[in-house]
Structure formats: structure tokens, C-alpha cells
Design an enzyme around this catalytic site. Structure first.
Site, PDB file in Angstrom:
ATOM      1  N   HIS A   1      -0.874  -0.026   0.391  1.00  0.00           N
ATOM      2  CA  HIS A   1      -0.225  -1.017   0.897  1.00  0.00           C
ATOM      3  C   HIS A   1       1.122  -0.544   1.828  1.00  0.00           C
ATOM      4  O   HIS A   1       1.363  -1.067   2.840  1.00  0.00           O
ATOM      5  CB  HIS A   1       0.497  -1.763  -0.362  1.00  0.00           C
ATOM      6  CG  HIS A   1      -0.541  -2.402  -1.074  1.00  0.00           C
ATOM      7  ND1 HIS A   1      -1.459  -3.401  -0.885  1.00  0.00           N
ATOM      8  CD2 HIS A   1      -1.050  -1.993  -2.372  1.00  0.00           C
ATOM      9  CE1 HIS A   1      -2.032  -3.644  -1.597  1.00  0.00           C
ATOM     10  NE2 HIS A   1      -1.870  -2.870  -2.683  1.00  0.00           N
TER      11      HIS A   1
HETATM   12  C1  BDR Z   1       3.146  -2.615  -3.963  1.00  0.00           C
HETATM   13  O1  BDR Z   1       2.737  -2.101  -5.243  1.00  0.00           O
HETATM   14  C2  BDR Z   1       3.234  -0.947  -5.760  1.00  0.00           C
HETATM   15  O2  BDR Z   1       2.392  -0.801  -6.653  1.00  0.00           O
HETATM   16  C3  BDR Z   1       2.671  -0.176  -4.331  1.00  0.00           C
HETATM   17  O3  BDR Z   1       3.503   0.961  -4.169  1.00  0.00           O
HETATM   18  C4  BDR Z   1       3.342  -1.394  -3.355  1.00  0.00           C
HETATM   19  O4  BDR Z   1       4.574  -1.094  -2.905  1.00  0.00           O
HETATM   20  C5  BDR Z   1       1.854  -3.340  -3.718  1.00  0.00           C
HETATM   21  O5  BDR Z   1       2.064  -4.640  -4.328  1.00  0.00           O
END
Ligand code: BDR
Ligand code: CA
Length: 320
Positions: A239
Site C-alpha cells: 500500500h
Molecule cells: C496501511 O496499513 C498498514 O499495515 C500498512 O503499512 C499501510 O500503511 C494499509 O491499510
């Protein structure tokens, strides 16, 4: 002129990958890296930021900000996906922090020193950003742009049916930031979910003999195992790396002005993003939201950026 940026991270494997790209990309001037609790506790997030920078040893070391708990604590963490230490259980050495400034102070200092020039790239809960805006109420109008990895528009959440992880961790801060007059771009799960990196990613990383390659070859395999165990997926989401690409390659993304807010209470809806998408909306537009991207080009650019980092880092200090 490289774009001045502050990275606000809760490393986190996808945060670490984004850092690997940003620290060596000639298009960016990373002024500071500020830690925030989220995937791991504030203490571990701070340690990870310091350890990653030490291990990667970029040509210019950014300032480092120290994380502390949000007033509401941390309702959840991401260790089931990111490992017990947030970095796949890999032990990284760390020297003692040379400065002990809180993340929000570093954000305030750097924005004040470079008014309207800095893009903040927020890849974790919005605790530090909200605190910085509280500490200096003029700050939102002095930020060039705030890019946020978080929220959802039309897809389910990833921590509850309604909420995305970063917003669920600290919904009060997420609401305060979304309501602030700062210029914002949101990169929600609707877009970041679309990139699923297959195991072949491991063959496309920079060689293990480079610092970036050495690090990623250690922290990514545990992420593939966790995604298989948790979701039955033969691939991982990255993400925060996709959000970084939206800053570095905005031409590959389609964005739309929208009116959005965050639910701060609710047994089922805490941390959920709500957009006024009625035919005649009553809320005013307050942020730009990435709604689409040229996925193949984004993946290609992401791999090219990692390859570039591999070329620009020296040799891995753990190499024998
Ligand atoms: C977000 O959740 C975290 O676990 C990841 O690093 C990202 O920032 C995505 O929902
Ligand atoms: Ca993150």
C-alpha cells in the site's frame, strides 16, 4: 529541483519498501523521516526508522522524529502481517538515537523552514500530523501537500469491515487532519489493493549484495508467508509504496475532488471514511482522492525506482 518531502512512517514492510525508494530517488529531497505508532508500538517504530536509515546509509541522512502513543493509545497493530518487530522478525542493529525530538516538532520545524514547499507523505496513522497542526495552527496552510495512505471509498476495510488500518488506529487524528485546511491527496485502499506483488518480485529486486537488496531480501519473504497464512494469497500488498508512487508519478493516477470525513465512534464503524456522494452534496470538497491508476505502469515505475536505489546504495555491510 527535487521535491522536498517528509516521510511519516510506522515501519511496517510496505513503509520500509517506500523508504528504500524515497531515500535514493533523485526526484526527492527527504528532509525528515518521522516515526509513528501503528503497525508496531511507537518505540519499535522509532527504532525501526533509525535502524532502516542506518542500514541503508543514504548519501544525505534525514532528520529522525521520535514517536509516542496517541492519547487514545493504539487499538490494534499490524504484527500479524508485518512480523513481531514490524520488519518480518529480522533483527537490524541500531545505534542510539542522536536526537530525541518528537516527530511532531520535526514536522513543524521543517514546514516552517520551507513554507509551502514540503510534501508530507503520511504512511501510517495520522497522529503526528494532527499533533503538528495542533501545536502550530497556521501549519496546515504552510504545507505544500499532504499525501495520505489510508481510508476507503467503496471497498471494504482491512482491519474491520468498515475501516482501513491507518484510520482505525487513530480516528480522532484522521478526522482532525481531513477537516484541516491543508491541501491533501488521499490514496485509499480502493487503489492500493489493486497492486498485488507476486513472489516473482523477489527475482526483480536489486541484488542482495546491495544495501537495499540485502534489506528487502530479508524482510519480504516473511511478508509473503504472512499473506499466504492470513489470506490464502500468493502475493502481497504494498500500500505505502503505491502511495509514494502517487507522489513521484502523479501522471499515472487519476484523482477527483471529494468531500470526506472519518467516523470516530461506532461499534461497527469506528475509523471508517465517509464521503458525501449525494447527487447534491452538502459537504464542501476538502481533499483530492486517487480513484484510478495505470496499474502496470505504476508497478513498472516502482520496480525501476527500487532498481535505481540498488544502484545508488553501496554494498551490503553484512556481506562476507
Ligand atoms: C496501511 O496499513 C498498514 O499495515 C500498512 O503499512 C499501510 O500503511 C494499509 O491499510
Ligand atoms: Ca504504514
Amino acid at each position: 529541483m527535487p521535491k522536498k518531502v517528509i516521510l511519516d512512517l510506522d515501519p511496517g514492510i510496505d513503509d520500509a519498501m517506500a523508504l528504500c525508494m524515497a531515500l535514493f530517488d533523485p526526484r526527492l529531497d527527504v528532509l525528515a523521516v518521522t516515526a509513528v505508532g501503528g503497525n508496531v508500538s511507537p518505540q519499535i517504530a522509532t527504532r525501526n526508522v533509525q535502524a532502516l536509515i542506518e542500514q541503508l546509509d543514504p548519501p544525505r541522512w534525514p532528520r529522525v522524529g521520535v514517536a509516542s502513543y496517541a492519547d487514545t493509545g493504539l487499538p490494534v497493530d499490524g504484527r500479524h502481517l508485518h512480523g513481531i518487530d514490524g520488519l518480518g522478525g529480522v533483527h537490524l542493529d541500531v545505534a542510539e538515537l542522536r536526537t530525541r525530538h518528537p516527530s511532531e516538532k520535526i514536522i513543524c520545524d521543517e514546514i516552517r523552514a520551507n513554507p509551502e514547499e514540503v510534501t508530507i507523505i503520511a504512511l501510517g496513522p495520522l497522529t503526528n500530523i494532527a499533533r503538528a497542526f495542533q501545536r502550530d495552527p497556521e501549519l496546515p496552510s504552510l504545507v505544500g501537500r499532504l499525501a495520505i495512505s489510508g481510508g476507503t471509498v467503496a471497498v471494504p476495510g482491512n482491519v474491520t469491515p468498515a475501516a482501513e488500518f491507518n484510520f482505525y488506529c487513530d480516528p480522532e487524528s484522521a478526522r482532525a487532519v481531513l477537516r484541516s485546511p491543508c491541501t491533501k491527496t488521499l490514496v485509499p485502499l480502493d487503489v492500493t489493493n489493486r497492486v498485488v506483488m507476486s513472489l516473482d518480485l523477489l527475482n526483480q529486486l536489486p541484488p542482495e549484495t546491495t544495501k537495499v537488496g540485502g534489506l528487502l531480501h530479508q524482510i519480504l519473504p516473511p511478508a509473503f508467508r504472512a499473506y499466504r497464512q492470513q489470506f490464502g494469497l500468493e502475493g502481497i500488498h504494498v500500500h505505502d509504496s503505491v502511495t509514494l508512487m502517487a507522489v513521484m508519478n502523479p501522471e499515472l493516477f487519476t484523482a477527483k475532488e471529494m468531500a470526506g470525513d472519518v467516523e470516530t465512534r461506532g461499534d461497527l464503524t469506528m475509523g471508517a471514511t465517509v464521503f458525501d456522494r449525494r447527487r447534491v452534496p452538502a459537504w464542501r470538497f476538502n481533499l483530492e482522492v486517487a480513484v484510478d491508476m495505470q496499474k502496470d505502469d505504476v508497478v513498472r515505475e516502482l520496480l525501476a525506482s527500487l532498481a535505481n536505489s540498488g544502484r545508488r546504495t553501496g554494498r551490503n555491510r553484512f556481506e562476507v
